[in-house]
Every structure is written in structure tokens, then in C-alpha cells.
Design a protein around this motif. Structure first.
Motif, PDB file in Angstrom:
ATOM      1  N   ALA A  87       0.783  -1.254  -0.067  1.00  0.00           N
ATOM      2  CA  ALA A  87       0.158  -0.126  -0.175  1.00  0.00           C
ATOM      3  C   ALA A  87       0.880   1.305   0.022  1.00  0.00           C
ATOM      4  O   ALA A  87       2.062   1.183   0.614  1.00  0.00           O
ATOM      5  N   GLU A  88       0.536   2.269  -0.536  1.00  0.00           N
ATOM      6  CA  GLU A  88       1.170   3.373  -0.796  1.00  0.00           C
ATOM      7  C   GLU A  88       0.891   4.415   0.181  1.00  0.00           C
ATOM      8  O   GLU A  88      -0.233   4.453   0.764  1.00  0.00           O
ATOM      9  N   ALA A  89       1.743   5.336   0.679  1.00  0.00           N
ATOM     10  CA  ALA A  89       1.561   6.176   1.833  1.00  0.00           C
ATOM     11  C   ALA A  89       0.711   7.308   1.145  1.00  0.00           C
ATOM     12  O   ALA A  89       0.635   7.692   0.120  1.00  0.00           O
ATOM     13  N   VAL A  90      -0.143   7.918   2.155  1.00  0.00           N
ATOM     14  CA  VAL A  90      -1.276   8.933   1.997  1.00  0.00           C
ATOM     15  C   VAL A  90      -0.321  10.158   1.333  1.00  0.00           C
ATOM     16  O   VAL A  90       0.565  10.631   1.927  1.00  0.00           O
ATOM     17  N   GLN A  91      -0.440  10.704   0.218  1.00  0.00           N
ATOM     18  CA  GLN A  91      -0.063  11.800  -0.116  1.00  0.00           C
ATOM     19  C   GLN A  91      -0.862  13.064   0.005  1.00  0.00           C
ATOM     20  O   GLN A  91      -2.124  13.209   0.182  1.00  0.00           O
ATOM     21  N   PRO A  92      -0.370  14.369   0.200  1.00  0.00           N
ATOM     22  CA  PRO A  92      -1.055  15.645   0.346  1.00  0.00           C
ATOM     23  C   PRO A  92      -1.721  15.624  -0.851  1.00  0.00           C
ATOM     24  O   PRO A  92      -1.413  15.341  -2.061  1.00  0.00           O
ATOM     25  N   PRO A  93      -2.997  16.605  -0.888  1.00  0.00           N
ATOM     26  CA  PRO A  93      -3.598  16.821  -2.033  1.00  0.00           C
ATOM     27  C   PRO A  93      -2.810  17.704  -3.016  1.00  0.00           C
ATOM     28  O   PRO A  93      -1.820  18.364  -2.614  1.00  0.00           O
ATOM     29  N   SER A  94      -3.093  17.494  -4.379  1.00  0.00           N
ATOM     30  CA  SER A  94      -2.105  18.285  -5.373  1.00  0.00           C
ATOM     31  C   SER A  94      -2.485  19.588  -5.532  1.00  0.00           C
ATOM     32  O   SER A  94      -1.939  20.439  -6.388  1.00  0.00           O
ATOM     33  N   VAL A  95      -3.658  20.221  -4.917  1.00  0.00           N
ATOM     34  CA  VAL A  95      -4.327  21.483  -5.060  1.00  0.00           C
ATOM     35  C   VAL A  95      -3.459  22.442  -4.266  1.00  0.00           C
ATOM     36  O   VAL A  95      -2.974  22.454  -3.372  1.00  0.00           O
ATOM     37  N   ALA A  96      -2.796  23.544  -5.013  1.00  0.00           N
ATOM     38  CA  ALA A  96      -1.913  24.445  -4.704  1.00  0.00           C
ATOM     39  C   ALA A  96      -2.708  25.339  -3.540  1.00  0.00           C
ATOM     40  O   ALA A  96      -3.832  26.094  -3.902  1.00  0.00           O
ATOM     41  N   VAL A  97      -2.218  25.491  -2.203  1.00  0.00           N
ATOM     42  CA  VAL A  97      -2.873  26.390  -1.374  1.00  0.00           C
ATOM     43  C   VAL A  97      -2.074  27.933  -1.396  1.00  0.00           C
ATOM     44  O   VAL A  97      -0.844  27.626  -1.100  1.00  0.00           O
ATOM     45  N   GLN A  98      -3.043  28.733  -1.689  1.00  0.00           N
ATOM     46  CA  GLN A  98      -2.331  30.062  -1.561  1.00  0.00           C
ATOM     47  C   GLN A  98      -2.261  30.675  -0.141  1.00  0.00           C
ATOM     48  O   GLN A  98      -3.266  30.507   0.697  1.00  0.00           O
TER      49      GLN A  98
END
Length: 186
Positions: free
Chosen positions: A60-71
Motif C-alpha cells: 500500500a502506498e503512503a497517503v500523499q497531500p492533495p495536489s491542489v496548491a494552497v495560496q
């Protein structure tokens, strides 16, 4: 004082409560005890580590942060800062103010040592016959420097526009007093 002592001692745990809390504390288990614990596993079980939420052997792969850029958000308040030009002007006015105060002290000493007059400022009068006058006259320009610096970063707009006034006024008064003292001597 007695009330403060009672309040402080009342906040401390009682000795019976402390003894009970120490008696109920979990024991520390060492590695040497772990070998004996396998033999005595029926009597006592060692604490185990918590189970992982993701099975690492299943791939199982590790949880990645969302790819949406936060301003980043715009700050609610920005304190006014000095600019480079204001800083250069402040240092220039500082040098002029302290130089003018030294000129005033020199001309005052010249007038007093020649018996052409007396020091009318009651704060400077005790120092007028000594070289300490040079150091004491630097207090006023230092105070004007501090006031000018605080005015430069003030939250009030009209105060920010007038930051140079205390230093310029102090320099002007010192030059005027120095020229006056030289005219008295001549």
C-alpha cells in the motif's frame, strides 16, 4: 500571607493520593525482562506496539497531500515599515542633530569659560563648567532620534509624514544656540 500559604499548600496533592498514584503506575520492562517474559507469558503479558493502519507488506502506498496548491492568506494587518530612503534620511538627521548639539556645547563652554555669560538651562547648569557638558548635550538629540524613529513607523498616517520634524527642530535649535553663543563671545 497566611492565606497565600494555605492556598499554595491546598493545591498540592495529599501524600495518600500521591502514594496511590505511584503504586498504580505501569512498570517499565527491559529487554532482559522480555526473555524471561516469554517463559512467563502465562503470568504476565508485555505491552505491544499499536497495529499499523496500513499493511506495509501488502504494498500500500503512503497517503500523499492533495495536489491542489494552497495560496497563503493575506494578513489582516500590516504594520508600516521604514523604507531605505527614510533610513538614510534618519541617519543623516541623526548625524546632523548630534553634530549640532556638540557645536552648541562647544560654543557654550567657550562663552562660559570667557565669562561672557552663564548657562540659562537649569538641567545643563551643573555641567556647564566641565567637559561632561559634551556628553549631557547628546541626550536631547538621542531622544529626538527615538521619537523620530517611532513616528516613522506609526500607525497614524499624518504622524508618519512628520517623522523628520523632531530631529530637524532639535538640530535647528542647537545650531541657533551655538551661533548665538559665538555672537556673545565676539
Amino acid at each position: 500571607m497566611l492565606l497565600a500559604t494555605i492556598l499554595l499548600l491546598g493545591a498540592l496533592p495529599q501524600s495518600g493520593e500521591l502514594a496511590r498514584s505511584v503504586a498504580n503506575a505501569p512498570e517499565a520492562v527491559t529487554v532482559a525482562d522480555a526473555a524471561d517474559a516469554k517463559e512467563l507469558s502465562t503470568a504476565r503479558e508485555l505491552p505491544s506496539m499499536p497495529k499499523p493502519k496500513v499493511d506495509s507488506e501488502a504494498g500500500a502506498e503512503a497517503v500523499q497531500p492533495p495536489s491542489v496548491a494552497v495560496q497563503p492568506m493575506k494578513p489582516a494587518y500590516i504594520r508600516p515599515r521604514e523604507t531605505r530612503g527614510q533610513r538614510v534620511a534618519w541617519y543623516s538627521l541623526m548625524a546632523a542633530g548630534h553634530g549640532a548639539a556638540a557645536f552648541d556645547a562647544y560654543s557654550t563652554r567657550l562663552a562660559i569659560s570667557g565669562n561672557y555669560g552663564t548657562e540659562t538651562n537649569p538641567f545643563l547648569r551643573p555641567f556647564s563648567h566641565s567637559s561632561a557638558l559634551y556628553a549631557v548635550t547628546q541626550v536631547s538629540p538621542a531622544l529626538m532620534d527615538y521619537i523620530g524613529k517611532r513616528m516613522m513607523v506609526s500607525e497614524t498616517r499624518w504622524v508618519r509624514k512628520m517623522w523628520w520634524l523632531p530631529q530637524a527642530a532639535g538640530s535647528g535649535f542647537s545650531v541657533f544656540a551655538g551661533v548665538h553663543n559665538l555672537n556673545v563671545v565676539k
